[in-house]
Design a protein around this motif. Structure first.
Motif, PDB file in Angstrom:
ATOM      1  N   LEU A  96      -4.562  -3.883   3.596  1.00 48.17           N
ATOM      2  CA  LEU A  96      -5.658  -3.756   1.920  1.00 48.17           C
ATOM      3  C   LEU A  96      -6.145  -4.883   1.035  1.00 48.17           C
ATOM      4  N   GLY A  97      -5.539  -6.119   2.576  1.00 44.13           N
ATOM      5  CA  GLY A  97      -6.331  -7.298   1.732  1.00 44.13           C
ATOM      6  C   GLY A  97      -7.715  -6.995   2.003  1.00 44.13           C
ATOM      7  N   LYS A  98      -7.340  -6.729   3.323  1.00 42.35           N
ATOM      8  CA  LYS A  98      -8.182  -7.262   4.478  1.00 42.35           C
ATOM      9  C   LYS A  98      -9.549  -6.078   5.085  1.00 42.35           C
ATOM     10  N   LEU A  99      -8.909  -5.138   4.202  1.00 41.39           N
ATOM     11  CA  LEU A  99     -10.456  -3.956   4.274  1.00 41.39           C
ATOM     12  C   LEU A  99     -11.371  -4.501   2.532  1.00 41.39           C
ATOM     13  N   ALA A 100     -10.377  -4.534   1.489  1.00 44.23           N
ATOM     14  CA  ALA A 100     -10.246  -5.277   0.213  1.00 44.23           C
ATOM     15  C   ALA A 100     -11.806  -6.161   0.890  1.00 44.23           C
ATOM     16  N   CYS A 101     -11.575  -6.991   1.330  1.00 45.76           N
ATOM     17  CA  CYS A 101     -12.222  -8.994   1.947  1.00 45.76           C
ATOM     18  C   CYS A 101     -13.188  -9.175   2.779  1.00 45.76           C
ATOM     19  N   GLY A 102     -13.227  -7.318   3.210  1.00 44.60           N
ATOM     20  CA  GLY A 102     -13.838  -6.965   4.490  1.00 44.60           C
ATOM     21  C   GLY A 102     -13.990  -7.969   6.050  1.00 44.60           C
ATOM     22  N   ILE A 103     -12.660  -8.116   5.914  1.00 46.63           N
ATOM     23  CA  ILE A 103     -11.753  -8.857   6.863  1.00 46.63           C
ATOM     24  C   ILE A 103     -10.990  -7.716   8.526  1.00 46.63           C
ATOM     25  N   ALA A 111     -11.535  -0.364  13.158  1.00 44.17           N
ATOM     26  CA  ALA A 111     -12.036   2.049  12.918  1.00 44.17           C
ATOM     27  C   ALA A 111     -12.278   1.616  11.368  1.00 44.17           C
ATOM     28  N   ALA A 112     -11.681   1.411  10.487  1.00 44.88           N
ATOM     29  CA  ALA A 112     -12.552   1.556   9.623  1.00 44.88           C
ATOM     30  C   ALA A 112     -14.098   1.143   8.945  1.00 44.88           C
ATOM     31  N   LYS A 113     -13.894  -0.473   9.547  1.00 44.11           N
ATOM     32  CA  LYS A 113     -15.679  -1.028   9.060  1.00 44.11           C
ATOM     33  C   LYS A 113     -16.212   0.411  11.042  1.00 44.11           C
ATOM     34  N   ALA A 114     -16.106   0.233  11.188  1.00 44.74           N
ATOM     35  CA  ALA A 114     -16.999   0.946  12.104  1.00 44.74           C
ATOM     36  C   ALA A 114     -17.138   2.378  11.820  1.00 44.74           C
ATOM     37  N   VAL A 126      -1.387   4.107   0.893  1.00 48.52           N
ATOM     38  CA  VAL A 126       0.072   2.888   1.155  1.00 48.52           C
ATOM     39  C   VAL A 126       1.135   2.793   1.113  1.00 48.52           C
ATOM     40  N   ALA A 127       1.680   2.126   1.493  1.00 47.01           N
ATOM     41  CA  ALA A 127       3.038   1.761   1.620  1.00 47.01           C
ATOM     42  C   ALA A 127       3.464   0.088   1.754  1.00 47.01           C
ATOM     43  N   THR A 128       3.359  -0.233   0.333  1.00 46.31           N
ATOM     44  CA  THR A 128       3.442  -1.815   0.102  1.00 46.31           C
ATOM     45  C   THR A 128       4.727  -2.559  -0.862  1.00 46.31           C
ATOM     46  N   ASN A 129       4.708  -3.359  -0.482  1.00 38.16           N
ATOM     47  CA  ASN A 129       5.828  -3.982  -1.357  1.00 38.16           C
ATOM     48  C   ASN A 129       5.466  -4.587  -3.168  1.00 38.16           C
ATOM     49  N   ASP A 130       4.370  -4.924  -2.478  1.00 47.54           N
ATOM     50  CA  ASP A 130       3.383  -5.801  -3.640  1.00 47.54           C
ATOM     51  C   ASP A 130       2.460  -4.629  -3.815  1.00 47.54           C
ATOM     52  N   GLY A 131       2.479  -3.713  -3.659  1.00 46.73           N
ATOM     53  CA  GLY A 131       1.141  -2.812  -4.696  1.00 46.73           C
ATOM     54  C   GLY A 131       0.986  -3.315  -6.381  1.00 46.73           C
ATOM     55  N   LEU A 132       1.904  -3.241  -7.041  1.00 47.59           N
ATOM     56  CA  LEU A 132       1.937  -3.319  -8.399  1.00 47.59           C
ATOM     57  C   LEU A 132       1.911  -5.025  -8.528  1.00 47.59           C
ATOM     58  N   SER A 133       1.946  -5.968  -7.475  1.00 48.15           N
ATOM     59  CA  SER A 133       1.429  -7.356  -8.346  1.00 48.15           C
ATOM     60  C   SER A 133       0.723  -7.546  -6.813  1.00 48.15           C
ATOM     61  N   ALA A 134       1.272  -8.519  -5.932  1.00 48.35           N
ATOM     62  CA  ALA A 134      -0.622  -9.281  -5.191  1.00 48.35           C
ATOM     63  C   ALA A 134      -1.533  -8.576  -4.730  1.00 48.35           C
ATOM     64  N   SER A 135      -0.959  -7.544  -4.165  1.00 45.05           N
ATOM     65  CA  SER A 135      -1.749  -6.319  -3.656  1.00 45.05           C
ATOM     66  C   SER A 135      -2.498  -5.269  -4.652  1.00 45.05           C
ATOM     67  N   ALA A 136      -1.970  -5.451  -5.620  1.00 44.79           N
ATOM     68  CA  ALA A 136      -2.643  -4.993  -7.233  1.00 44.79           C
ATOM     69  C   ALA A 136      -4.895  -4.877  -7.251  1.00 44.79           C
ATOM     70  N   LYS A 137      -4.525  -6.319  -7.458  1.00 41.76           N
ATOM     71  CA  LYS A 137      -6.122  -5.983  -7.510  1.00 41.76           C
ATOM     72  C   LYS A 137      -7.023  -5.474  -5.589  1.00 41.76           C
ATOM     73  N   ASN A 138      -6.233  -5.789  -4.873  1.00 42.51           N
ATOM     74  CA  ASN A 138      -6.795  -4.902  -3.110  1.00 42.51           C
ATOM     75  C   ASN A 138      -7.086  -3.261  -3.616  1.00 42.51           C
ATOM     76  N   ILE A 139      -6.012  -2.924  -4.691  1.00 41.18           N
ATOM     77  CA  ILE A 139      -6.304  -1.509  -4.542  1.00 41.18           C
ATOM     78  C   ILE A 139      -7.295  -1.248  -5.908  1.00 41.18           C
ATOM     79  N   GLY A 140      -7.428  -2.202  -6.648  1.00 34.85           N
ATOM     80  CA  GLY A 140      -8.131  -2.011  -7.763  1.00 34.85           C
ATOM     81  C   GLY A 140     -10.027  -2.382  -7.021  1.00 34.85           C
ATOM     82  N   ALA A 141      -9.962  -2.622  -6.274  1.00 35.26           N
ATOM     83  CA  ALA A 141     -11.196  -3.054  -5.849  1.00 35.26           C
ATOM     84  C   ALA A 141     -11.425  -1.819  -4.464  1.00 35.26           C
TER      85      ALA A 141
END
Length: 195
Positions: A96-103, A111-114, A126-141
């Motif tokens: 999620l973080g990589k997709l949100a930041c274009g990494i 595959a996603a970028k292409a 989504v399957a992440t233990n930090d979806g409502l903490s560290a990954s929340a901003k990436n989900i929002g983006a």
């Protein structure tokens, strides 16, 4: 239904692999043409949920084709129009973080970028233990990103893991259908199990 070319990408949420493989079976039965794609962790890491080699062989058995497991193999997806839709199931917080930041540093993110560069829909389960903490901003983006669609998700264990989110994998086919129409399946946020 006419054959839809589906890319089905696995990231490293190993505890969800059994459900993801069941979902892959249903997607293959429904759409016919499915290409498995795997992140490096899915290729290299054996866990208590199974060993990587067995997971890869099962993906290839279901799809009747070899796994895309490198950036070089994933890059032609966009320019050659190899897919109608890309599903990332499971999609980890890391991805999620990589997709949100274009990494773009794995077969899955390439595959996603292409696919996105040609305006193709990308479906995230989504399957992440930090979806409502560290990954929340990436989900929002990503919720705000054109051509990105989420499989509806919920807190999987609000009492013991209050920040953890997991998609309802049974809704992957419906989400694919909606994404192919350019629509987000609703509701995106589901009630916790047993609520």
């Amino acid at each position: 239904m006419d054959s839809i070319k589906v890319g089905f990408a696995f990231c490293g949420s190993f505890c969800t692999y059994a459900k993801a493989l069941e979902t892959l079976e249903r997607v293959k039965a429904r759409y016919g043409d499915v290409t498995p794609i795997v992140s490096p962790s899915g290729v290299d890491i054996d866990t208590r949920f199974g060993n990587a080699h067995d997971h890869l062989r099962e993906m290839e058995r279901i799809c009747d084709r070899r796994v895309i497991d490198s950036i070089a193999k994933a890059e032609p997806i966009g320019p050659k129009g190899l897919l109608d839709v890309l599903v990332i199931c499971p999609c980890t917080g890391n991805t999620l973080g990589k997709l949100a930041c274009g990494i773009t540093d794995t077969a899955v993110t390439m595959a996603a970028k292409a696919h996105l560069r040609c305006g193709g829909p990308v479906v995230l389960a989504v399957a992440t233990n930090d979806g409502l903490s560290a990954s929340a901003k990436n989900i929002g983006a990503l919720l705000d990103k054109k051509h990105v669609y989420f499989v509806p998700f919920r807190q999987d264990d609000p009492a013991e893991k209050p920040t953890s989110l997991v998609a309802d994998f049974s809704l992957v086919p419906e989400t694919i259908d909606a994404a192919l129409r350019g629509q987000q399946l609703q509701p995106v946020l589901l009630a916790p199990l047993g609520a």
